[in-house]
Design an enzyme around this catalytic site. Structure first.
Site, PDB file in Angstrom:
ATOM      1  N   THR A   1       0.775  -1.012  -0.535  1.00 31.27           N
ATOM      2  CA  THR A   1       0.201  -0.036   0.659  1.00 31.27           C
ATOM      3  C   THR A   1       0.880   1.182   0.115  1.00 31.27           C
ATOM      4  O   THR A   1       1.729   1.246   0.600  1.00 31.27           O
ATOM      5  CB  THR A   1      -0.735  -0.090   0.777  1.00 31.27           C
ATOM      6  OG1 THR A   1      -1.508  -1.638   0.938  1.00 31.27           O
ATOM      7  CG2 THR A   1      -2.118   1.001   1.389  1.00 31.27           C
TER       8      THR A   1
ATOM      9  N   ASN B   1      -2.660  -4.702  -2.209  1.00 31.58           N
ATOM     10  CA  ASN B   1      -2.661  -5.526  -1.539  1.00 31.58           C
ATOM     11  C   ASN B   1      -1.499  -5.619  -0.459  1.00 31.58           C
ATOM     12  O   ASN B   1      -0.446  -5.315  -0.259  1.00 31.58           O
ATOM     13  CB  ASN B   1      -3.551  -6.673  -1.574  1.00 31.58           C
ATOM     14  CG  ASN B   1      -4.086  -7.080  -0.505  1.00 31.58           C
ATOM     15  OD1 ASN B   1      -4.518  -6.887   0.676  1.00 31.58           O
ATOM     16  ND2 ASN B   1      -4.318  -8.853  -0.236  1.00 31.58           N
TER      17      ASN B   1
ATOM     18  N   ASP C   1      -8.506  -9.693   0.306  1.00 34.64           N
ATOM     19  CA  ASP C   1      -9.211  -8.951   1.616  1.00 34.64           C
ATOM     20  C   ASP C   1     -11.026  -9.448   1.868  1.00 34.64           C
ATOM     21  O   ASP C   1     -11.476  -8.698   2.493  1.00 34.64           O
ATOM     22  CB  ASP C   1      -9.096  -7.506   0.704  1.00 34.64           C
ATOM     23  CG  ASP C   1      -8.350  -6.510   1.447  1.00 34.64           C
ATOM     24  OD1 ASP C   1      -7.628  -6.988   2.508  1.00 34.64           O
ATOM     25  OD2 ASP C   1      -7.946  -5.732   1.285  1.00 34.64           O
TER      26      ASP C   1
ATOM     27  N   SER D   1      -8.746  -1.101   4.552  1.00 33.23           N
ATOM     28  CA  SER D   1      -8.527  -0.291   5.985  1.00 33.23           C
ATOM     29  C   SER D   1      -8.093   0.906   5.879  1.00 33.23           C
ATOM     30  O   SER D   1      -7.087   1.033   6.478  1.00 33.23           O
ATOM     31  CB  SER D   1      -7.510  -0.989   6.649  1.00 33.23           C
ATOM     32  OG  SER D   1      -7.647  -2.888   7.022  1.00 33.23           O
TER      33      SER D   1
ATOM     34  N   GLY E   1       0.201  -0.728   5.092  1.00 39.65           N
ATOM     35  CA  GLY E   1       0.058  -0.158   6.372  1.00 39.65           C
ATOM     36  C   GLY E   1      -1.079  -1.798   6.879  1.00 39.65           C
ATOM     37  O   GLY E   1      -1.137  -2.108   8.117  1.00 39.65           O
ATOM     38  N   GLY E   2      -1.921  -2.181   6.105  1.00 38.47           N
ATOM     39  CA  GLY E   2      -2.344  -3.148   6.407  1.00 38.47           C
ATOM     40  C   GLY E   2      -3.895  -3.136   7.562  1.00 38.47           C
ATOM     41  O   GLY E   2      -4.181  -1.029   7.259  1.00 38.47           O
TER      42      GLY E   2
END
Length: 427
Positions: A246, A266, A288, A316, A336-337
């Site tokens: 990301t 992703n 996801d 997110s 960072g997810g």
């Protein structure tokens, strides 16, 4: 070969083109030019990329496309190396010349489809051709004289931020003090409620009917606030993933416009699959969607974020802009997810409630509340007193599992722009 089965339709080209058409002043060609130049003439490897290439060499080198660009002579590119990506440069030239059609139809589209099919995926020419970016109304909340605008579903990030703003008033946060166990515990409890809401309700709004305004309403948050105790911790289902490829960009111009933009493939290098001739790095975005086994923890048979044809998965991402008296004062977002939402929420509150200096804001210690685990994760080096304080409040305390989350921001103070970039990804 299963890498292809997680590849979703890449939306970035269409999305950026739509933004350009609506707000752009330059020609589309001028906008694409710097990207062509970087791919053609080369871009220097910075330390974060160098570290990722060497740490994940085994998985990444399986893909000939990644190997050809990032592993010259079979070795991970080192910091400072100049890397060129001629195949991608040619693709970008076609996009500059002909717009998104060059990407979603014709030889580039055919190349992506055949590369995905060869890797066990189901992407089709029809999928690519039918893709349309969707413009949505941002979530917004008024907080202590600020207007906060953030990302709506199918991202869950904005929901967490708005719920936190509706749970806590500035005076209460200031009284607790920003680095105290009491403050972090209260905020973590607020985040657990948002994570539960994400799991229970959030899916692609085109497929799932839920009222996001009602979910994050002041009335509902008041009821939840009464359940949150300074001395007790809930696990997530009682209240109610991984993304590393990301990139977040914040920019602002002389006319006072501001853009906060998150894009992702992703995980690290997405599906670790490069389209053979066009050099396009393919995502593993379909990962996801939520597996039904993860929905079971919330007492549900199936997740509202389950995989369906044409659906967009819940992410997110939390690109956010804060406005005061009609002018932007903060543009912020992260990568960072699942840490994105927790990081941006912490930093927006720290900025608006405590006025923390921009560089200190992105460099300071943060905590993380993982979606399916019952603990609070602190970054390495957190003081022992903080651990003990959190444990006394019933928190199970652990160490942050990975350190590659980053937040980027621009703050505007008295008309002066101050940019800050996260040292965790070399700033």
């Amino acid at each position: 070969e299963q890498r292809g089965k997680y590849v979703g339709v890449p939306g970035e080209v269409a999305g950026l083109f739509m933004l350009h058409k609506k707000y752009g002043k330059r020609t589309w060609k001028q906008v694409v030019e710097p990207a062509i130049r970087a791919a053609k003439k080369g871009f220097p490897v910075e330390s974060h990329l160098a570290k990722m290439l060497s740490q994940s060499a085994k998985t990444l080198m399986q893909d000939p496309g990644i190997a050809a660009v990032y592993y010259p002579n079979g070795k991970p590119a080192a910091q400072g190396n100049l890397l060129k990506n001629p195949k991608l440069a040619a693709t970008l030239e076609a996009i500059a010349e002909h717009g998104p059609e060059a990407f979603y139809q014709g030889p580039i589209a055919e190349d992506m489809v055949s590369s995905v099919k060869a890797a066990g995926g189901a992407l089709s020419l029809d999928d690519l051709k039918a893709y349309k970016p969707v413009e949505r109304k941002p979530l917004s909340a008024t907080w202590e004289g600020y207007q906060v605008y953030t990302m709506p579903p199918p991202s869950a990030g904005g929901l967490m931020l708005v719920e936190a703003l509706r749970l806590f008033k500035k005076a209460e946060l200031v009284k607790l003090g920003r680095d105290t166990g009491a403050y972090q515990h209260l905020l973590a409890e607020g985040m657990r409620g948002a994570i539960a809401d994400r799991a229970r309700y959030l899916g692609d709004p085109a497929f799932e009917k839920y009222d996001v305004e009602k979910l994050m309403s002041a009335a509902r948050m008041q009821v939840r606030r009464k359940k949150i105790s300074l001395h007790r911790t809930h696990n997530i289902p009682r209240f109610g993933l991984e993304e590393h490829g990301t990139h977040h960009l914040v920019t602002s111009d002389a006319a006072g416009n501001m853009v906060s933009l998150t894009t992702t493939v992703n995980r690290l290098f997405g599906a670790k699959l490069t389209a053979t001739n066009s050099g396009v790095q393919l995502n593993d975005e379909l990962d996801d969607f939520t597996a039904n086994k993860d929905a079971a923890a919330f007492g549900m048979q199936q997740s509202p974020n389950r995989a369906r044809a044409g659906a967009r998965p819940v992410s997110s991402m939390t690109p956010t802009i804060v406005v005061e008296n009609g002018a932007p004062v903060l543009g912020i977002g992260g990568s960072g997810g699942t840490t994105i939402a927790t990081n941006v929420t912490q930093l927006v509150l720290a900025r608006l409630a405590f006025g923390v200096d921009p560089q200190k804001l992105v460099s300071g210690r943060r905590f993380y509340v993982p979606p399916w685990k019952w603990y609070i994760a602190l970054e390495k080096g957190a003081p022992k007193s903080l651990w003990e304080d959190l444990e006394a409040r019933g928190e199970i305390v652990g160490t942050m599992p990975f350190t590659t989350s980053a937040v980027q921001l621009i703050a505007i103070e008295k008309g002066r722009k101050v940019g800050a970039a996260d040292p965790r990804k070399t700033g």
